[in-house]
Design an enzyme around this catalytic site. Sequence first.
Site, PDB file in Angstrom:
ATOM      1  N   GLY A  88       0.823  -1.214   0.000  1.00  0.00           N
ATOM      2  CA  GLY A  88       0.000   0.000   0.000  1.00  0.00           C
ATOM      3  C   GLY A  88       0.850   1.254   0.000  1.00  0.00           C
ATOM      4  O   GLY A  88       2.072   1.212   0.151  1.00  0.00           O
ATOM      5  N   GLY A  90       2.598   3.663   1.501  1.00  0.00           N
ATOM      6  CA  GLY A  90       3.125   3.928   2.837  1.00  0.00           C
ATOM      7  C   GLY A  90       3.717   5.319   2.951  1.00  0.00           C
ATOM      8  O   GLY A  90       4.004   5.792   4.045  1.00  0.00           O
ATOM      9  N   ARG A  91       3.962   5.935   1.783  1.00  0.00           N
ATOM     10  CA  ARG A  91       4.502   7.309   1.827  1.00  0.00           C
ATOM     11  C   ARG A  91       3.978   8.129   0.660  1.00  0.00           C
ATOM     12  O   ARG A  91       4.600   9.098   0.238  1.00  0.00           O
ATOM     13  CB  ARG A  91       6.009   7.263   1.801  1.00  0.00           C
ATOM     14  CG  ARG A  91       6.575   6.501   0.614  1.00  0.00           C
ATOM     15  CD  ARG A  91       8.021   6.799   0.506  1.00  0.00           C
ATOM     16  NE  ARG A  91       8.675   5.916  -0.448  1.00  0.00           N
ATOM     17  CZ  ARG A  91       9.900   6.102  -0.837  1.00  0.00           C
ATOM     18  NH1 ARG A  91      10.589   7.110  -0.375  1.00  0.00           N
ATOM     19  NH2 ARG A  91      10.452   5.278  -1.691  1.00  0.00           N
ATOM     20  N   ASP A 123       8.894   6.139   7.733  1.00  0.00           N
ATOM     21  CA  ASP A 123       8.542   7.488   8.196  1.00  0.00           C
ATOM     22  C   ASP A 123       7.593   8.216   7.251  1.00  0.00           C
ATOM     23  O   ASP A 123       7.203   9.364   7.512  1.00  0.00           O
ATOM     24  CB  ASP A 123       9.823   8.319   8.389  1.00  0.00           C
ATOM     25  CG  ASP A 123      10.633   8.434   7.094  1.00  0.00           C
ATOM     26  OD1 ASP A 123      10.178   7.920   6.054  1.00  0.00           O
ATOM     27  OD2 ASP A 123      11.721   9.040   7.126  1.00  0.00           O
ATOM     28  N   ARG A 174       3.675  13.164  -8.562  1.00  0.00           N
ATOM     29  CA  ARG A 174       3.727  12.223  -9.678  1.00  0.00           C
ATOM     30  C   ARG A 174       2.388  12.196 -10.401  1.00  0.00           C
ATOM     31  O   ARG A 174       1.335  12.248  -9.763  1.00  0.00           O
ATOM     32  CB  ARG A 174       4.077  10.844  -9.127  1.00  0.00           C
ATOM     33  CG  ARG A 174       4.169   9.770 -10.172  1.00  0.00           C
ATOM     34  CD  ARG A 174       4.904   8.567  -9.666  1.00  0.00           C
ATOM     35  NE  ARG A 174       4.185   7.835  -8.631  1.00  0.00           N
ATOM     36  CZ  ARG A 174       4.690   6.796  -7.971  1.00  0.00           C
ATOM     37  NH1 ARG A 174       5.912   6.379  -8.234  1.00  0.00           N
ATOM     38  NH2 ARG A 174       3.989   6.171  -7.066  1.00  0.00           N
ATOM     39  N   ARG A 181      -1.962  -1.221  -9.923  1.00  0.00           N
ATOM     40  CA  ARG A 181      -0.834  -2.120 -10.134  1.00  0.00           C
ATOM     41  C   ARG A 181      -1.329  -3.567 -10.143  1.00  0.00           C
ATOM     42  O   ARG A 181      -2.432  -3.839  -9.664  1.00  0.00           O
ATOM     43  CB  ARG A 181       0.172  -1.966  -8.984  1.00  0.00           C
ATOM     44  CG  ARG A 181       0.561  -0.534  -8.698  1.00  0.00           C
ATOM     45  CD  ARG A 181       0.960  -0.349  -7.233  1.00  0.00           C
ATOM     46  NE  ARG A 181       1.072   1.063  -6.873  1.00  0.00           N
ATOM     47  CZ  ARG A 181       2.224   1.704  -6.671  1.00  0.00           C
ATOM     48  NH1 ARG A 181       3.353   1.059  -6.769  1.00  0.00           N
ATOM     49  NH2 ARG A 181       2.226   2.977  -6.360  1.00  0.00           N
ATOM     50  N   ASP A 250       4.131  -5.106  -7.435  1.00  0.00           N
ATOM     51  CA  ASP A 250       3.543  -3.811  -7.057  1.00  0.00           C
ATOM     52  C   ASP A 250       4.136  -2.676  -7.888  1.00  0.00           C
ATOM     53  O   ASP A 250       3.698  -1.535  -7.769  1.00  0.00           O
ATOM     54  CB  ASP A 250       3.737  -3.530  -5.556  1.00  0.00           C
ATOM     55  CG  ASP A 250       5.191  -3.606  -5.130  1.00  0.00           C
ATOM     56  OD1 ASP A 250       5.789  -4.687  -5.293  1.00  0.00           O
ATOM     57  OD2 ASP A 250       5.734  -2.591  -4.668  1.00  0.00           O
ATOM     58  N   ASP A 260       7.993   3.566 -10.524  1.00  0.00           N
ATOM     59  CA  ASP A 260       8.974   3.356  -9.463  1.00  0.00           C
ATOM     60  C   ASP A 260      10.408   3.406  -9.998  1.00  0.00           C
ATOM     61  O   ASP A 260      10.922   2.426 -10.524  1.00  0.00           O
ATOM     62  CB  ASP A 260       8.742   2.057  -8.679  1.00  0.00           C
ATOM     63  CG  ASP A 260       9.512   2.086  -7.351  1.00  0.00           C
ATOM     64  OD1 ASP A 260      10.483   2.853  -7.241  1.00  0.00           O
ATOM     65  OD2 ASP A 260       9.133   1.352  -6.418  1.00  0.00           O
TER      66      ASP A 260
HETATM   67  N1  LIG Z   1       9.925   5.886   3.951  1.00  0.00           N
HETATM   68  C1  LIG Z   1       8.863   5.087   3.856  1.00  0.00           C
HETATM   69  N2  LIG Z   1       7.845   5.201   4.748  1.00  0.00           N
HETATM   70  C2  LIG Z   1       6.773   4.416   4.677  1.00  0.00           C
HETATM   71  N3  LIG Z   1       6.590   3.481   3.745  1.00  0.00           N
HETATM   72  C3  LIG Z   1       7.562   3.319   2.824  1.00  0.00           C
HETATM   73  C4  LIG Z   1       8.748   4.111   2.830  1.00  0.00           C
HETATM   74  N4  LIG Z   1       9.514   3.708   1.798  1.00  0.00           N
HETATM   75  C5  LIG Z   1       8.853   2.728   1.165  1.00  0.00           C
HETATM   76  N5  LIG Z   1       7.681   2.489   1.774  1.00  0.00           N
HETATM   77  C6  LIG Z   1       6.668   1.481   1.406  1.00  0.00           C
HETATM   78  O1  LIG Z   1       7.311   0.254   1.126  1.00  0.00           O
HETATM   79  C7  LIG Z   1       6.709  -0.396   0.016  1.00  0.00           C
HETATM   80  C8  LIG Z   1       7.702  -0.677  -1.065  1.00  0.00           C
HETATM   81  O2  LIG Z   1       8.376   0.500  -1.385  1.00  0.00           O
HETATM   82  P1  LIG Z   1       8.886   0.905  -2.841  1.00  0.00           P
HETATM   83  O3  LIG Z   1      10.199   1.577  -2.671  1.00  0.00           O
HETATM   84  O4  LIG Z   1       8.727  -0.220  -3.797  1.00  0.00           O
HETATM   85  O5  LIG Z   1       7.755   1.949  -3.234  1.00  0.00           O
HETATM   86  P2  LIG Z   1       7.826   3.480  -3.350  1.00  0.00           P
HETATM   87  O6  LIG Z   1       9.046   3.894  -4.069  1.00  0.00           O
HETATM   88  O7  LIG Z   1       7.593   4.099  -2.021  1.00  0.00           O
HETATM   89  O8  LIG Z   1       6.518   3.751  -4.149  1.00  0.00           O
HETATM   90  P3  LIG Z   1       6.076   3.575  -5.678  1.00  0.00           P
HETATM   91  O9  LIG Z   1       6.090   2.108  -6.010  1.00  0.00           O
HETATM   92  O10 LIG Z   1       4.703   4.111  -5.559  1.00  0.00           O
HETATM   93  O11 LIG Z   1       6.991   4.402  -6.537  1.00  0.00           O
HETATM   94  C9  LIG Z   1       5.556   0.507  -0.397  1.00  0.00           C
HETATM   95  O12 LIG Z   1       4.424   0.032   0.264  1.00  0.00           O
HETATM   96  C10 LIG Z   1       5.974   1.846   0.108  1.00  0.00           C
HETATM   97  O13 LIG Z   1       4.870   2.697   0.350  1.00  0.00           O
END
Ligand SMILES: Nc1ncnc2c1ncn2[C@@H]1O[C@H](COP(=O)(O)OP(=O)(O)OP(=O)(O)O)[C@@H](O)[C@H]1O
Length: 492
Positions: A88, A90-91, A123, A174, A181, A250, A260
Amino acid sequence: MMPSFNFDNTYARLPERFGTRLNPTPVQSPRLIKLNRNLADQLGLDLDELDNKTAAALFSGNLVPEGAEPLAMAYAGHQFGNFVPQLGDGRAILLGEVIDRAGRRWDIQLKGSGQTPFSRRGDGRAALGPVLREYLISDAMHALGIPTTRALAAVTSGEPVFRETPLPGAVLTRVASSHIRIGTFQYFAMREDREAVKLLADYAIGRHYPDLKSAPNPYSALLTTVQERQASLIARWMHVGFIHGVMNTDNMTISGETIDYGPCAFMDQYNPDTVFSSIDDFGRYAFGNQPRIAQWNLARFAETLLPLLHDEQDSAIAIAVEIINRFSDIFDNFWLTGMRRKLGLAIEQQDDKQLIDSLLQLLQQHKADYTNVFRALSHIAEGPATEPALNDYLPQTPDFDNWLERWQTRLDQEPGSPAQRAEAMRQVNPAYIPRNHKVEQALSAAVQDEDFSKFEALLDVLNKPFTEQPGCRHYQEPPQPDERVYQTFCGT
Ligand SMILES: Nc1ncnc2c1ncn2[C@@H]1O[C@H](COP(=O)(O)OP(=O)(O)OP(=O)(O)O)[C@@H](O)[C@H]1O
C-alpha cells in the site's frame, strides 16, 4: 484565488477498502525545486497565477487543493518473488484525478507526503536525492517516447529524513494515467474478496480500456491487453538499455506505464547480466531477465483474475495459461521490430534476427557502449565521416568490420536514401541517456551543496535525446573508471 486542477475523482468512489482517506502531513518549510511547467499547463494549471510559494505549498501537501479527495491506496505484491499481502501507499497520497486540457484523466499523487496506515515502520517521507532521480529519469523516459509516470514537481520539505545519515527531505508530485498495479489486484485476490477484484477489473477496464467492455469475456481481454502493453513496454526498455531494477508485482501497472524509479539505471557497456540494484543479490532483475520477469508477473496477475475468467477453475486456468504462454512471441515481435528500426531496416528479412544477435554478441564480447554504438551506426548509415568522434566507440576489430560489411550490404537493399535512413535511425537511437555517473554527479551537487545547476543542465539535455546539442559531448561519454557507478539504492 489559488489556481487548481479540474478534479474528477472516481477511484475515491470505490468502496472504503480500496484505500484510506487521509490528508498529507504538512511539512515545515516547503521550497519549490522544480516544476514541470509544460506538464502543469497541460494539466490545466494557470501558471500565471501560481507563484513559487503557493506551488511549494500545493506540491508538498501543505495546501490541499479544492476538489482533491486524498487517499492512500491499498495494494499487495510479490517482492523478489515473495508475496507480501499488504504494502500500500506507505509514503504516497493520491490527491485525486484531474481532467487535462485535452480531456484526458490523470492521477495526481504526492510521494513522501507523510505516514499512512500502510507505512509499517517507515517514516512516510522521501529524501531529496531519490526524488530528483525519479524526476530526471522519468522525464528522460518520457522524452525517449517510453510510457511512464511523470514528475510534475519536486519540493524540499525543510525537514531532515533519517536514513543512514540525515538527508534533506522532499516530496515528489507524480502524474500517472492511474496507479493501479498488479499488486492492487493481488491485495483483494489473496483476501478472496471476489467482489472487490471484479469491481477493480471493471474499473480498470472502464478507465483504461473501455473498448474491452463489449468483448466476449472482458476479463480475458483485459489480461491479453495488459500483457500486450507490458510486452511492448519491456521491449522499449530493452531498446534503450534501461534496467528497472525492482520489477516487483507492485511496480507493474495495468496501464503499461513505467513506475517506481528506485534503483533503476541505464546500461553503459552492453551486457545482459548487468544489475545495478544494491538489493538484487541474485540478479533476478538483471537487464536480460526483464522479459521473463514480466511474464512471471503477468502470471500473478492472471491468477487474480481466475474467478472472472471462467466459473470452473480448470477452464479458468486453461484460459490464463493459453494467454500467458503467448508472452514470448508477443515480446519477441515488439523487440525485433524495434531492433530493426535501430539498425535502419524497414524491410523484414528472415536473417535480420541473426544480424542483430551477432551485433549484440560482439558488443558484449568487446564491452562496447550500447548507446554510443547504435548512435554511431545511425551516423555511419549516412557516411562514416558524419560524427567521426562517435566511431571511436565501435569495436576496432576484424570481426566487427565484417559485421559492418554485412550490415551495409543489407542496408543497400533498403528503400530511401542513406540520409533518410540515417535520420530515421537517429530518431530511435538516442544520443543522450541518463548515464548513471552523470545522474549521481547532478544529485550529489544538489543534495550536498544545494547546487541544482547540474540537475537542470542534465534535465535539459535529456529532454532532447535524439539531437546532438552543442557543448554536450560529455553527456555522451561513458564513465571513466573512477566515475563508474556499480550500485544503485532503492529510492527511500
Ligand atoms: N519511507 C517510507 N515510509 C513508509 N513506507 C515506505 C517508505 N519507503 C517505502 N515504503 C513502502 O514500502 C513499500 C515498497 O516501497 P517501494 O520503494 O517499492 O515503493 P515506493 O518507491 O515508495 O513507491 P512507488 O512504487 O509508488 O513508486 C511501499 O508500500 C511503500 O509505500
